[in-house]
Design an enzyme around this catalytic site. Structure first.
Site, PDB file in Angstrom:
ATOM      1  N   GLN A  64      22.593  57.533  37.213  1.00 20.98           N
ATOM      2  CA  GLN A  64      22.431  57.607  38.663  1.00 20.98           C
ATOM      3  C   GLN A  64      22.039  56.264  39.258  1.00 20.98           C
ATOM      4  OE1 GLN A  64      20.164  60.985  39.907  1.00 20.98           O
ATOM      5  NE2 GLN A  64      20.362  60.540  42.082  1.00 20.98           N
ATOM      6  N   ASP A  65      20.852  55.783  38.916  1.00 16.71           N
ATOM      7  CA  ASP A  65      20.289  54.542  39.452  1.00 16.71           C
ATOM      8  C   ASP A  65      19.976  53.588  38.309  1.00 16.71           C
ATOM      9  OD1 ASP A  65      20.047  54.552  42.180  1.00 16.71           O
ATOM     10  OD2 ASP A  65      17.866  54.729  42.214  1.00 16.71           O
ATOM     11  N   PRO A  66      20.020  52.274  38.538  1.00 15.14           N
ATOM     12  CA  PRO A  66      19.470  51.369  37.522  1.00 15.14           C
ATOM     13  C   PRO A  66      17.965  51.606  37.360  1.00 15.14           C
ATOM     14  CG  PRO A  66      20.771  50.171  39.167  1.00 15.14           C
ATOM     15  CD  PRO A  66      20.566  51.556  39.695  1.00 15.14           C
ATOM     16  N   GLY A 134      16.167  54.933  43.981  1.00 13.43           N
ATOM     17  CA  GLY A 134      17.007  55.492  45.040  1.00 13.43           C
ATOM     18  C   GLY A 134      17.120  54.633  46.277  1.00 13.43           C
TER      19      GLY A 134
END
Length: 220
Positions: A64-66, A134
């Site tokens: 999803q996100d780093p 996010g």
């Protein structure tokens, strides 16, 4: 924004880079790197596409996100630099590989060797502010990475997509399941791994599928 990608991606992505949304995204990201601490380092934003060419892609693992901690993110989903302590999700991934294939847990969490074998380690969002998970969502990255999934699904044959957790599983609609293998389970995070990630045998299933279609398996 530095766009370092393997040459075989360029025919599929040059048009995307010229679209208004991507130009706006690039301007946003450039400004963010000037005014905040952003991960991964700018030169590693497109690391997944530099290390794993379009032609060589066999498996896609969607994050999803780093990671948003100091020096963790290196442009590959779930991966960290060799000198960085392994995050819990990555530890659980290695535990499942050990259970599934008998490979011992490695000494570091750098997944570059997977990428070089054809595993596209793709985050839905390619940048993040330090300690603000996010923070770069809904700025255009998801449009870009959804396009990547669609391009791979359309133009490649016999890929394996590993979709872990609810967020990743929503991307299944972008994949032609008649010509690719989609493997779904709970996320490897400590909050979810016991609810179906452990024991999913995705790594042996992926290799069996690749071999069945005449492709070299991944050395996980």
């Amino acid at each position: 924004m530095q766009v370092n990608i393997a040459p075989s991606w360029k025919p599929y992505l040059e048009e995307e880079f010229n679209k208004p949304y991507f130009e706006q995204l690039a301007a946003f990201v450039k400004a963010e790197y000037k005014s905040n601490t952003i991960y991964p380092p700018a030169k590693q934003i497109f690391n997944a596409f530099e290390l794993c060419s379009f032609d060589n892609t066999k498996v896609v693992i969607l994050g999803q996100d780093p990671y948003h901690g100091f020096k963790q993110a290196n442009g590959l989903s779930f991966s960290v630099g060799k000198e960085v302590r392994m995050p819990p999700s990555l530890v659980n991934i290695f535990k499942e590989i050990e259970s599934d294939l008998g490979h011992p847990v490695p000494t570091n969490g750098d997944l570059t060797r997977w990428a070089q074998q054809g595993v596209l380690l793709l985050n839905a969002t390619l940048t993040v502010r330090e300690k603000q998970p996010g923070s770069h969502q809904n700025k255009g990255w998801e449009t870009f990475t959804d396009t990547i999934i669609s391009i791979l699904s359309q133009h490649k044959q016999h890929l394996v997509f590993m979709l872990w957790g609810n967020y990743a599983q929503k991307k299944e609609v972008l994949i032609d399941t008649s010509k690719h293998l989609v493997l779904k389970s709970a996320h490897p995070s400590p909050y979810a791994a016991d609810r179906g990630f452990f024991g999913n045998k995705h790594f042996s299933k992926a290799n069996a599928y690749l071999v069945e279609h005449g492709l070299t398996p991944i050395n996980w």
